[in-house]
Design an enzyme around this catalytic site. Sequence first.
Site, PDB file in Angstrom:
ATOM      1  N   GLY A   1      -6.166  19.731 -52.351  1.00 22.78           N
ATOM      2  CA  GLY A   1      -5.402  18.682 -52.072  1.00 22.78           C
ATOM      3  C   GLY A   1      -5.842  17.750 -50.921  1.00 22.78           C
ATOM      4  O   GLY A   1      -5.794  16.657 -50.739  1.00 22.78           O
TER       5      GLY A   1
ATOM      6  N   GLY B   1       0.169  19.035 -50.278  1.00 22.91           N
ATOM      7  CA  GLY B   1      -0.956  18.624 -50.688  1.00 22.91           C
ATOM      8  C   GLY B   1      -1.113  17.200 -51.224  1.00 22.91           C
ATOM      9  O   GLY B   1      -0.312  16.436 -50.916  1.00 22.91           O
ATOM     10  N   ASP B   2      -1.753  17.063 -52.191  1.00 19.13           N
ATOM     11  CA  ASP B   2      -2.160  15.578 -52.605  1.00 19.13           C
ATOM     12  C   ASP B   2      -0.900  15.230 -53.865  1.00 19.13           C
ATOM     13  O   ASP B   2      -0.783  13.948 -53.976  1.00 19.13           O
ATOM     14  CB  ASP B   2      -3.381  15.234 -53.163  1.00 19.13           C
ATOM     15  CG  ASP B   2      -3.582  16.044 -54.438  1.00 19.13           C
ATOM     16  OD1 ASP B   2      -3.334  17.536 -54.339  1.00 19.13           O
ATOM     17  OD2 ASP B   2      -3.948  16.157 -55.456  1.00 19.13           O
TER      18      ASP B   2
ATOM     19  N   THR C   1      -0.582  23.276 -61.009  1.00 21.03           N
ATOM     20  CA  THR C   1      -0.162  21.872 -61.056  1.00 21.03           C
ATOM     21  C   THR C   1      -0.316  21.389 -62.286  1.00 21.03           C
ATOM     22  O   THR C   1      -1.091  21.906 -63.106  1.00 21.03           O
ATOM     23  CB  THR C   1      -1.263  20.829 -59.885  1.00 21.03           C
ATOM     24  OG1 THR C   1      -1.007  21.617 -58.721  1.00 21.03           O
ATOM     25  CG2 THR C   1      -1.146  19.627 -60.098  1.00 21.03           C
TER      26      THR C   1
ATOM     27  N   ARG D   1       2.922  23.150 -45.417  1.00 15.69           N
ATOM     28  CA  ARG D   1       1.777  22.543 -46.289  1.00 15.69           C
ATOM     29  C   ARG D   1       2.179  21.708 -47.247  1.00 15.69           C
ATOM     30  O   ARG D   1       2.775  22.355 -48.233  1.00 15.69           O
ATOM     31  CB  ARG D   1       1.020  23.476 -46.356  1.00 15.69           C
ATOM     32  CG  ARG D   1      -0.634  22.851 -46.907  1.00 15.69           C
ATOM     33  CD  ARG D   1      -0.486  23.028 -48.383  1.00 15.69           C
ATOM     34  NE  ARG D   1      -1.883  22.357 -48.882  1.00 15.69           N
ATOM     35  CZ  ARG D   1      -2.293  22.132 -50.106  1.00 15.69           C
ATOM     36  NH1 ARG D   1      -1.219  22.396 -51.187  1.00 15.69           N
ATOM     37  NH2 ARG D   1      -3.175  21.529 -50.478  1.00 15.69           N
TER      38      ARG D   1
ATOM     39  N   THR E   1      -6.157  16.784 -59.585  1.00 19.99           N
ATOM     40  CA  THR E   1      -5.763  18.133 -59.385  1.00 19.99           C
ATOM     41  C   THR E   1      -6.916  18.814 -58.578  1.00 19.99           C
ATOM     42  O   THR E   1      -8.123  18.448 -58.487  1.00 19.99           O
ATOM     43  CB  THR E   1      -5.638  18.798 -60.648  1.00 19.99           C
ATOM     44  OG1 THR E   1      -5.087  20.035 -60.414  1.00 19.99           O
ATOM     45  CG2 THR E   1      -6.588  18.884 -61.391  1.00 19.99           C
ATOM     46  N   GLY E   2      -6.326  19.877 -57.960  1.00 20.58           N
ATOM     47  CA  GLY E   2      -7.487  20.685 -57.165  1.00 20.58           C
ATOM     48  C   GLY E   2      -6.967  20.767 -55.416  1.00 20.58           C
ATOM     49  O   GLY E   2      -5.952  20.672 -55.371  1.00 20.58           O
TER      50      GLY E   2
HETATM   51  C1  SD4 Z   1      -2.478  20.941 -53.999  1.00 15.62           C
HETATM   52  N1  SD4 Z   1      -3.371  19.652 -55.737  1.00 15.62           N
HETATM   53  O1  SD4 Z   1      -1.462  21.454 -53.514  1.00 15.62           O
HETATM   54  C2  SD4 Z   1      -2.564  20.854 -55.518  1.00 15.62           C
HETATM   55  C3  SD4 Z   1      -2.917  21.923 -56.044  1.00 15.62           C
HETATM   56  C4  SD4 Z   1      -3.643  21.715 -57.659  1.00 15.62           C
HETATM   57  O2  SD4 Z   1      -4.193  23.274 -59.515  1.00 15.62           O
HETATM   58  O3  SD4 Z   1      -3.989  20.826 -58.027  1.00 15.62           O
HETATM   59  N2  SD4 Z   1      -3.729  23.061 -58.219  1.00 15.62           N
HETATM   60  O4  SD4 Z   1      -3.429  20.430 -53.302  1.00 15.62           O
END
Ligand code: SD4
Length: 338
Positions: free
Chosen positions: A253, A229-230, A199, A227, A250-251
């Site tokens: 989601g 994410g955020d 991301t 799926r 980030t992270g």
């Molecule tokens: C997610 N937030 O799809 C994203 C993934 C992400 O570094 O940030 N990866 O959940």
Amino acid sequence: MINRRKFIQHSTISSLAVLINKNLFASKISNFKNKPIVISTWDAGLEANKAAWQILSKNGRALDAVEKGVMVTEASKNCCIGLGANPDRDGFVTLDACIMDENFNCGSVAFLERIKHPISVARRVMEKTPHVMLVGNGAQQFALNEGFVLEEQKLSKDAQQSYNDWLKKAEYKPGVINIENKQQQAPAKLDNGDWNHDTIGMIAMDANGNLSGSCTTSGMGFKMRGRIGDSPIIGAGLYVDNEFGACVGTGQGEDVIRVAGAHAVVEMMRQGFSAELSCKKIIERIVKIKGDKVKDIQVAFIALDKNGNSGSFAIHSGFNFAIKNNTEEKLIVSKSWV
Ligand code: SD4
């Protein structure tokens, strides 16, 4: 005729107005001392910021900067964000992105396949439709109608290798996004074969003091088909309030969505907390919700306040973000809860 008393009243009011105006003007000037500025997540942000800076340094609009900036990462063959990224568990790369400007205009695409620049499709959703979000086939159809080209999915060597490794067990175990290899700040490959850093999120403030943000991702590797994410969700992965500040996450989601992360951080800035403390407060909220499970997840926020001050906070160490303005261009290692 104006009598003496009226004259004195009038001139006192005028001087007061001048004083108030002067003060307003002065605070505007000092508020914008750090502009223009761009920040973005992870080390890939260094390259992305350069592209954004080409626009910002020529008095361009923050919105253009955050679009062009993350397009560099979307197009990069070495990075695990665009069409060569980790696929879902059925082998398809699905992309999510969103963008937001200084006037609460926003656009988003999710579960988009075979389009090279989802961020630009998100911008078209914002500018050319009455909607905020398009997903899946509908988003792809819209992109094609707008002149985007259907690309072949071509996994990078690393993504193909990771997917092949994953297929050996095909164990569905979400919850490993971005937990860093503590020895390295660079992108790390986890023991189970997942890649980090799928991301990029970016926030810019232009010479006029206007804020915009963008976020684009291939999402969690080997995720369940469909799926999301955020990252494409306004208020979760990204939020911009031009009066107070902007935030991108980030992270993991799912854990960003449950606290409406980016919006929550911006609300903290609205209450007067610094960019860093605002990020920290929402990370602490997630930590509290997750309890023991927090060891399994990474979430990080970066934020930029209206004065051009940046800050970040993560759950685990190892997160960094890139910054560029008139005086500096560097990676900043984020503070973290562990
Ligand atoms: C997610 N937030 O799809 C994203 C993934 C992400 O570094 O940030 N990866 O959940």
